[in-house]
Motif scaffolding. Structure first.
Motif, PDB file in Angstrom:
ATOM      1  N   MET A  32       1.561   4.830   4.336  1.00 44.46           N
ATOM      2  CA  MET A  32       1.639   3.849   3.318  1.00 44.46           C
ATOM      3  C   MET A  32       0.400   2.603   3.588  1.00 44.46           C
ATOM      4  SD  MET A  32       5.543   3.676   2.531  1.00 44.46           S
ATOM      5  CE  MET A  32       5.661   2.295   1.315  1.00 44.46           C
ATOM      6  N   PRO A  33       0.254   2.456   4.872  1.00 47.97           N
ATOM      7  CA  PRO A  33      -0.817   1.389   5.147  1.00 47.97           C
ATOM      8  C   PRO A  33      -2.306   1.814   4.659  1.00 47.97           C
ATOM      9  CG  PRO A  33       0.412   1.526   7.103  1.00 47.97           C
ATOM     10  CD  PRO A  33       0.897   2.572   6.164  1.00 47.97           C
ATOM     11  N   ASP A  34      -2.523   2.937   4.778  1.00 49.36           N
ATOM     12  CA  ASP A  34      -3.906   3.448   4.166  1.00 49.36           C
ATOM     13  C   ASP A  34      -3.980   3.358   2.752  1.00 49.36           C
ATOM     14  OD1 ASP A  34      -4.893   4.178   6.627  1.00 49.36           O
ATOM     15  OD2 ASP A  34      -4.332   6.337   6.438  1.00 49.36           O
ATOM     16  N   LEU A  35      -2.832   3.428   2.000  1.00 51.64           N
ATOM     17  CA  LEU A  35      -2.764   3.209   0.661  1.00 51.64           C
ATOM     18  C   LEU A  35      -2.667   1.713   0.175  1.00 51.64           C
ATOM     19  CD1 LEU A  35       0.095   5.980  -0.406  1.00 51.64           C
ATOM     20  CD2 LEU A  35      -2.397   6.045  -0.241  1.00 51.64           C
ATOM     21  N   PHE A  36      -1.959   1.092   0.892  1.00 48.74           N
ATOM     22  CA  PHE A  36      -1.722  -0.629   0.256  1.00 48.74           C
ATOM     23  C   PHE A  36      -2.511  -1.713   1.251  1.00 48.74           C
ATOM     24  CE2 PHE A  36       2.419   1.666  -0.864  1.00 48.74           C
ATOM     25  CZ  PHE A  36       2.165   1.936  -2.157  1.00 48.74           C
ATOM     26  N   ASP A  37      -2.957  -1.160   2.151  1.00 49.42           N
ATOM     27  CA  ASP A  37      -3.460  -2.308   3.023  1.00 49.42           C
ATOM     28  C   ASP A  37      -5.115  -2.278   2.681  1.00 49.42           C
ATOM     29  OD1 ASP A  37      -3.778  -4.192   4.874  1.00 49.42           O
ATOM     30  OD2 ASP A  37      -4.635  -3.028   6.464  1.00 49.42           O
ATOM     31  N   HIS A  38      -5.392  -2.944   1.470  1.00 48.99           N
ATOM     32  CA  HIS A  38      -6.759  -2.998   0.949  1.00 48.99           C
ATOM     33  C   HIS A  38      -7.039  -4.483   0.164  1.00 48.99           C
ATOM     34  CE1 HIS A  38     -10.036  -2.007  -1.689  1.00 48.99           C
ATOM     35  NE2 HIS A  38     -10.412  -1.029  -0.703  1.00 48.99           N
ATOM     36  N   PRO A  39      -8.297  -4.947   0.130  1.00 44.61           N
ATOM     37  CA  PRO A  39      -8.431  -6.071  -0.520  1.00 44.61           C
ATOM     38  C   PRO A  39      -8.138  -6.132  -1.920  1.00 44.61           C
ATOM     39  CG  PRO A  39     -10.155  -5.704   1.053  1.00 44.61           C
ATOM     40  CD  PRO A  39      -9.325  -4.568   0.735  1.00 44.61           C
ATOM     41  N   ILE A  41      -5.709  -4.236  -3.596  1.00 49.60           N
ATOM     42  CA  ILE A  41      -4.205  -4.302  -3.717  1.00 49.60           C
ATOM     43  C   ILE A  41      -3.667  -5.690  -3.333  1.00 49.60           C
ATOM     44  CG2 ILE A  41      -2.242  -3.231  -2.917  1.00 49.60           C
ATOM     45  CD1 ILE A  41      -3.572  -0.463  -3.082  1.00 49.60           C
ATOM     46  N   ALA A  42      -4.175  -6.281  -2.267  1.00 50.33           N
ATOM     47  CA  ALA A  42      -3.911  -7.631  -1.830  1.00 50.33           C
ATOM     48  C   ALA A  42      -3.988  -8.532  -3.006  1.00 50.33           C
ATOM     49  CB  ALA A  42      -4.419  -7.916  -0.629  1.00 50.33           C
ATOM     50  N   TYR A  43      -5.184  -8.571  -3.759  1.00 48.21           N
ATOM     51  CA  TYR A  43      -5.661  -9.569  -4.590  1.00 48.21           C
ATOM     52  C   TYR A  43      -4.818  -9.287  -5.735  1.00 48.21           C
ATOM     53  CZ  TYR A  43      -8.606 -12.575  -7.564  1.00 48.21           C
ATOM     54  OH  TYR A  43      -9.123 -13.625  -8.129  1.00 48.21           O
ATOM     55  N   TRP A  44      -4.590  -8.149  -6.394  1.00 50.95           N
ATOM     56  CA  TRP A  44      -4.168  -7.947  -7.867  1.00 50.95           C
ATOM     57  C   TRP A  44      -2.449  -7.797  -7.891  1.00 50.95           C
ATOM     58  CZ3 TRP A  44      -7.346  -9.593 -11.244  1.00 50.95           C
ATOM     59  CH2 TRP A  44      -8.721  -9.365 -11.154  1.00 50.95           C
ATOM     60  N   THR A  45      -1.964  -7.340  -6.772  1.00 55.27           N
ATOM     61  CA  THR A  45      -0.478  -7.221  -6.844  1.00 55.27           C
ATOM     62  C   THR A  45       0.092  -8.173  -5.785  1.00 55.27           C
ATOM     63  OG1 THR A  45      -0.387  -5.588  -4.973  1.00 55.27           O
ATOM     64  CG2 THR A  45      -1.332  -4.725  -7.043  1.00 55.27           C
ATOM     65  N   PRO A  46       1.390  -8.029  -6.048  1.00 58.96           N
ATOM     66  CA  PRO A  46       2.328  -8.778  -5.066  1.00 58.96           C
ATOM     67  C   PRO A  46       2.743  -8.030  -3.811  1.00 58.96           C
ATOM     68  CG  PRO A  46       3.633  -7.825  -6.989  1.00 58.96           C
ATOM     69  CD  PRO A  46       2.094  -7.627  -7.064  1.00 58.96           C
ATOM     70  N   ILE A  47       2.070  -6.999  -3.504  1.00 55.67           N
ATOM     71  CA  ILE A  47       2.214  -6.233  -2.269  1.00 55.67           C
ATOM     72  C   ILE A  47       1.786  -7.160  -1.073  1.00 55.67           C
ATOM     73  CG2 ILE A  47       1.564  -4.106  -1.070  1.00 55.67           C
ATOM     74  CD1 ILE A  47       1.616  -2.490  -3.592  1.00 55.67           C
ATOM     75  N   VAL A  48       2.505  -7.189  -0.121  1.00 53.36           N
ATOM     76  CA  VAL A  48       2.124  -7.806   1.023  1.00 53.36           C
ATOM     77  C   VAL A  48       0.781  -7.607   1.675  1.00 53.36           C
ATOM     78  CG1 VAL A  48       4.575  -8.644   1.741  1.00 53.36           C
ATOM     79  CG2 VAL A  48       3.520  -6.735   2.659  1.00 53.36           C
TER      80      VAL A  48
END
Length: 181
Positions: A32-39, A41-48
């Motif tokens: 999951m970090p490889d999928l979601f730890d990205h600028p 995703i951080a910018y456009w979504t509420p994902i932490v």
């Protein structure tokens, strides 16, 4: 959850358009970090952000709680039922059945989000009896606007949604799709 909404099943696996959308599992936490730890995703979504293994465990727990509450379903996007490439979400909200998605940076450009949204929308129409599914997107998010258009959604003539997330103001447009007769 409204009594008019049937509960979500304990297990969901949806297939179509060359995809298998499946429940997240403990085995997915490391990916999951490889999928979601990205600028993006951080910018456009509420994902932490940052999104590390602790965030992955918290997301998995939250996904299970939202399912149990009858509020939302979060499914891993895969092509074969194995390695997750992203996520698609279906949320029951007062304004309607909302979909959301995020695709890992290494897996973009393959039409995964468009296909996952179409498969999840079909599930919402056929299994949940949704009359319309919506996407709430920032107009400046060109990639998500392209997903909405390619998946057959149209911009709805409804008020914009203004808010703030992670200290950043946003304005969302609402896109909608109705089942084909």
């Amino acid at each position: 959850m409204s009594s008019s909404n049937p509960p979500f099943p304990d297990r969901i696996e949806l297939t179509g358009e060359g995809l298998v959308l499946r429940d997240w599992t403990e085995a997915d936490v490391a990916a999951m970090p490889d999928l979601f730890d990205h600028p993006d995703i951080a910018y456009w979504t509420p994902i932490v952000s940052p999104f590390d293994e602790a965030a992955a465990r918290a997301r998995l727990d939250r996904a299970r709680q939202l399912r149990a509450d009858g509020t939302a379903v979060l499914l891993a996007i895969t092509t074969d039922g194995r390695a997750p490439l992203g996520e698609v979400m279906l949320r029951r909200a007062p304004e309607g059945t909302e979909l959301g998605y995020a695709v890992g940076p290494a897996h973009r450009g393959r039409g995964l989000a468009v296909r996952a949204v179409r498969v999840m929308a079909a599930y919402a129409f056929e299994q949940l009896g949704a009359e319309q599914v919506i996407l709430e997107l920032e107009a400046e998010n060109a990639a998500s606007v392209a997903v909405a258009a390619k998946a057959g959604f149209g911009l709805l003539d409804v008020p914009l949604i203004e808010g703030e997330e992670k200290g950043r103001p946003y304005v969302l447009q609402t896109w909608g799709l109705r089942p084909t007769p």
